[in-house]
Design a protein around this motif. Structure first.
Motif, PDB file in Angstrom:
ATOM      1  N   LEU A 299       0.827  -1.205   0.000  1.00 41.08           N
ATOM      2  CA  LEU A 299       0.000   0.000   0.000  1.00 41.08           C
ATOM      3  C   LEU A 299       0.863   1.257   0.000  1.00 41.08           C
ATOM      4  O   LEU A 299       0.550   2.236  -0.684  1.00 41.08           O
ATOM      5  CB  LEU A 299      -0.957  -0.001   1.193  1.00 41.08           C
ATOM      6  N   ARG A 300       1.959   1.228   0.760  1.00 42.76           N
ATOM      7  CA  ARG A 300       2.878   2.382   0.769  1.00 42.76           C
ATOM      8  C   ARG A 300       3.497   2.571  -0.611  1.00 42.76           C
ATOM      9  O   ARG A 300       3.616   3.691  -1.092  1.00 42.76           O
ATOM     10  CB  ARG A 300       3.962   2.200   1.827  1.00 42.76           C
ATOM     11  N   LEU A 301       3.926   1.489  -1.250  1.00 36.76           N
ATOM     12  CA  LEU A 301       4.498   1.588  -2.593  1.00 36.76           C
ATOM     13  C   LEU A 301       3.492   2.193  -3.573  1.00 36.76           C
ATOM     14  O   LEU A 301       3.839   3.066  -4.367  1.00 36.76           O
ATOM     15  CB  LEU A 301       4.942   0.211  -3.100  1.00 36.76           C
ATOM     16  N   LYS A 302       2.254   1.729  -3.527  1.00 40.50           N
ATOM     17  CA  LYS A 302       1.223   2.248  -4.424  1.00 40.50           C
ATOM     18  C   LYS A 302       0.998   3.739  -4.186  1.00 40.50           C
ATOM     19  O   LYS A 302       0.819   4.499  -5.135  1.00 40.50           O
ATOM     20  CB  LYS A 302      -0.070   1.457  -4.259  1.00 40.50           C
ATOM     21  N   LYS A 303       1.013   4.164  -2.910  1.00 39.27           N
ATOM     22  CA  LYS A 303       0.833   5.584  -2.594  1.00 39.27           C
ATOM     23  C   LYS A 303       1.989   6.428  -3.133  1.00 39.27           C
ATOM     24  O   LYS A 303       1.812   7.590  -3.456  1.00 39.27           O
ATOM     25  CB  LYS A 303       0.694   5.784  -1.088  1.00 39.27           C
ATOM     26  N   LEU A 304       3.169   5.806  -3.232  1.00 37.58           N
ATOM     27  CA  LEU A 304       4.335   6.504  -3.784  1.00 37.58           C
ATOM     28  C   LEU A 304       4.324   6.527  -5.307  1.00 37.58           C
ATOM     29  O   LEU A 304       5.190   7.126  -5.926  1.00 37.58           O
ATOM     30  CB  LEU A 304       5.629   5.844  -3.295  1.00 37.58           C
ATOM     31  N   GLY A 305       3.342   5.850  -5.907  1.00 37.65           N
ATOM     32  CA  GLY A 305       3.222   5.847  -7.350  1.00 37.65           C
ATOM     33  C   GLY A 305       3.945   4.693  -8.040  1.00 37.65           C
ATOM     34  O   GLY A 305       4.065   4.675  -9.263  1.00 37.65           O
ATOM     35  N   VAL A 306       4.428   3.742  -7.267  1.00 37.20           N
ATOM     36  CA  VAL A 306       5.099   2.579  -7.843  1.00 37.20           C
ATOM     37  C   VAL A 306       4.031   1.701  -8.498  1.00 37.20           C
ATOM     38  O   VAL A 306       2.979   1.452  -7.922  1.00 37.20           O
ATOM     39  CB  VAL A 306       5.865   1.783  -6.766  1.00 37.20           C
ATOM     40  N   ASP A 307       4.303   1.252  -9.717  1.00 37.23           N
ATOM     41  CA  ASP A 307       3.364   0.403 -10.442  1.00 37.23           C
ATOM     42  C   ASP A 307       3.483  -1.022  -9.920  1.00 37.23           C
ATOM     43  O   ASP A 307       4.394  -1.761 -10.285  1.00 37.23           O
ATOM     44  CB  ASP A 307       3.660   0.454 -11.944  1.00 37.23           C
ATOM     45  N   VAL A 308       2.582  -1.393  -9.040  1.00 40.75           N
ATOM     46  CA  VAL A 308       2.592  -2.706  -8.409  1.00 40.75           C
ATOM     47  C   VAL A 308       1.374  -3.475  -8.913  1.00 40.75           C
ATOM     48  O   VAL A 308       0.258  -2.968  -8.875  1.00 40.75           O
ATOM     49  CB  VAL A 308       2.526  -2.595  -6.872  1.00 40.75           C
TER      50      VAL A 308
ATOM     51  N   SER B 181      -9.265  -4.553  -5.449  1.00 36.82           N
ATOM     52  CA  SER B 181      -8.568  -4.073  -6.650  1.00 36.82           C
ATOM     53  C   SER B 181      -7.566  -5.078  -7.216  1.00 36.82           C
ATOM     54  O   SER B 181      -7.040  -4.871  -8.304  1.00 36.82           O
ATOM     55  CB  SER B 181      -7.837  -2.757  -6.353  1.00 36.82           C
ATOM     56  N   THR B 182      -7.319  -6.156  -6.487  1.00 39.33           N
ATOM     57  CA  THR B 182      -6.343  -7.132  -6.976  1.00 39.33           C
ATOM     58  C   THR B 182      -6.891  -7.867  -8.190  1.00 39.33           C
ATOM     59  O   THR B 182      -8.104  -7.947  -8.403  1.00 39.33           O
ATOM     60  CB  THR B 182      -5.982  -8.156  -5.875  1.00 39.33           C
TER      61      THR B 182
END
Length: 76
Positions: free
Chosen positions: A4-13, A67-68
């Motif tokens: 969730l932190r990565l997604k908030k940073l804009g990382v395409d996960v 969303s997965t």
């Protein structure tokens, strides 16, 4: 939380939905899946979220699980 932190940073996960996430989501509308979820470690999952009922899991996590993807096909 890390994803969730990565997604908030804009990382395409790209996250795939596993059988436990599917059971958790279906347990909202199916007593059969609720029993299956608890039979397969749902109590430990709820413990990890600090709640005693599926309905008490934070909306942020439910939105994430919803969303997965069931699968992902990559061009390469």
């Amino acid at each position: 939380d890390y994803i969730l932190r990565l997604k908030k940073l804009g990382v395409d996960v790209i996250c795939l939905r596993g059988n436990h996430e599917e059971m958790l989501l279906k347990s909202f509308t199916s007593e059969q899946y609720a029993r299956l979820f608890f039979h397969n470690g749902g109590d430990k999952t709820l413990n990890s979220f600090g709640v005693s009922k599926v309905e008490d899991i934070s909306e942020e996590y439910i939105d994430f699980f919803t969303s997965t993807r069931h699968y992902f096909i990559q061009d390469h």
